[in-house]
Design a protein around this motif. Structure first.
Motif, PDB file in Angstrom:
ATOM      1  N   LEU A   1       0.851  -1.114  -0.115  1.00 12.12           N
ATOM      2  CA  LEU A   1       0.207  -0.164   0.133  1.00 12.12           C
ATOM      3  C   LEU A   1       0.995   1.077  -0.243  1.00 12.12           C
ATOM      4  O   LEU A   1       0.528   1.964  -0.510  1.00 12.12           O
ATOM      5  N   PRO A   2       1.467   1.152   0.822  1.00 13.14           N
ATOM      6  CA  PRO A   2       2.810   2.157   1.210  1.00 13.14           C
ATOM      7  C   PRO A   2       3.529   3.191  -0.925  1.00 13.14           C
ATOM      8  O   PRO A   2       3.632   3.644  -1.167  1.00 13.14           O
ATOM      9  N   THR A   3       3.476   2.175  -1.838  1.00 15.48           N
ATOM     10  CA  THR A   3       4.219   1.884  -2.800  1.00 15.48           C
ATOM     11  C   THR A   3       3.531   2.437  -3.729  1.00 15.48           C
ATOM     12  O   THR A   3       3.477   2.883  -4.404  1.00 15.48           O
ATOM     13  N   ALA A   4       2.265   1.999  -3.111  1.00 18.76           N
ATOM     14  CA  ALA A   4       0.793   2.595  -4.355  1.00 18.76           C
ATOM     15  C   ALA A   4       0.431   3.638  -4.256  1.00 18.76           C
ATOM     16  O   ALA A   4      -0.208   4.072  -4.910  1.00 18.76           O
ATOM     17  N   ALA A   5       0.623   4.191  -2.878  1.00 25.27           N
ATOM     18  CA  ALA A   5       0.508   5.444  -2.226  1.00 25.27           C
ATOM     19  C   ALA A   5       1.821   6.451  -3.100  1.00 25.27           C
ATOM     20  O   ALA A   5       0.710   7.630  -3.658  1.00 25.27           O
ATOM     21  N   GLY A   6       2.575   5.892  -2.857  1.00 26.92           N
ATOM     22  CA  GLY A   6       3.943   6.585  -4.100  1.00 26.92           C
ATOM     23  C   GLY A   6       3.793   6.632  -4.915  1.00 26.92           C
ATOM     24  O   GLY A   6       3.713   7.479  -5.272  1.00 26.92           O
ATOM     25  N   ILE A   7       3.206   5.791  -5.333  1.00 26.69           N
ATOM     26  CA  ILE A   7       2.926   5.890  -7.076  1.00 26.69           C
ATOM     27  C   ILE A   7       2.055   7.378  -7.126  1.00 26.69           C
ATOM     28  O   ILE A   7       2.039   8.035  -8.102  1.00 26.69           O
ATOM     29  N   TRP A   8       0.934   7.104  -6.910  1.00 27.06           N
ATOM     30  CA  TRP A   8      -0.229   7.970  -6.959  1.00 27.06           C
ATOM     31  C   TRP A   8       0.061   9.386  -6.571  1.00 27.06           C
ATOM     32  O   TRP A   8      -0.061  10.345  -7.625  1.00 27.06           O
ATOM     33  N   ALA A   9       1.120   9.991  -5.395  1.00 31.63           N
ATOM     34  CA  ALA A   9       1.617  11.062  -4.816  1.00 31.63           C
ATOM     35  C   ALA A   9       3.130  11.229  -5.999  1.00 31.63           C
ATOM     36  O   ALA A   9       3.212  13.071  -6.278  1.00 31.63           O
TER      37      ALA A   9
END
Length: 219
Positions: free
Chosen positions: A94-102
């Motif tokens: 999830l942190p990686t997915a959120a990082g991609i979104w950011a």
């Protein structure tokens, strides 16, 4: 004007790669190349959204909202984010997915010419991925998937007791019985949660205390 657009793409790509290097260092699914392309692509879409329809706007009775094309990045990037967290038995990444979104947001900011905002967002994204994990390391938990096999069914009960005694949280449990001519074989899949600051690994725990168990996989 063209060189300004190229500069925006270059800066967006570099900032995305910086965020991706952190994920690459952590051996995550999405590394610097993915983040570079996401940020660069987002910046390109923003530039096209702002300046790609100038000839059409000059026509009489034609009005366009330049933000509509860029807005699709926010929803479309979810497909890439979903690909980083889809797991068979538990959610991870999830942190990686959120990082991609950011990172997509960083690309949009730089693509619109807001360099300072893009750089600030990059620094804050890195702080969210690294600094917060250090500050809250003692209260955070991580998930581990362990798959092992054994012919001793009683060993499974002993493993469950040790897991409880060591402070691991057993999230899910699945056992399959494989029949053989001489004896039965049991394949067990368990999902554990443990404090991030724990020094004990489930793999070492099984190898040291249960030699009769064969570890098939651990994630």
């Amino acid at each position: 004007m063209m060189w300004d657009f190229i500069l925006r793409l270059f800066v967006a790509g570099i900032l995305g790669a910086v965020v991706g290097l952190d994920r690459e260092y952590r051996a995550k699914e999405a590394g610097y190349r993915t983040h570079f392309l996401v940020s660069l692509g987002s910046a390109l879409i923003m530039v096209v959204s702002q300046y790609g329809f100038q000839d059409v706007i000059l026509e009489n009775s034609v009005s366009l909202d330049p933000s509509r094309v860029a807005a699709q990045v926010v929803s479309g990037i979810g497909f890439i984010g979903a690909g980083t967290i889809i797991q068979k038995q538990f959610v991870r990444g999830l942190p990686t997915a959120a990082g991609i979104w950011a990172t997509a947001g960083i690309g949009l900011a730089v693509g619109s010419g807001m360099y300072g905002l893009g750089i600030a967002a990059t620094l804050l994204t890195l702080a969210g991925l690294e600094l917060l994990s250090v500050i809250f390391k003692s209260i955070g938990m991580r998930s581990s998937l362990v798959v092992f096999s054994t012919s001793d069914k009683e060993a499974i009960n002993r493993i469950a007791r040790v897991i409880y005694e060591k402070g691991f949280l057993l999230v899910s449990y699945d056992m399959k019985r494989l029949g053989h001519q001489e004896k039965d074989e049991y394949v067990v899949s368990i999902v554990l949660k443990a404090r991030k600051n724990t020094e004990e690994s489930p793999l070492l725990l099984l190898m040291e205390q249960f030699p009769e168990v064969t570890v098939e996989r651990i994630e």
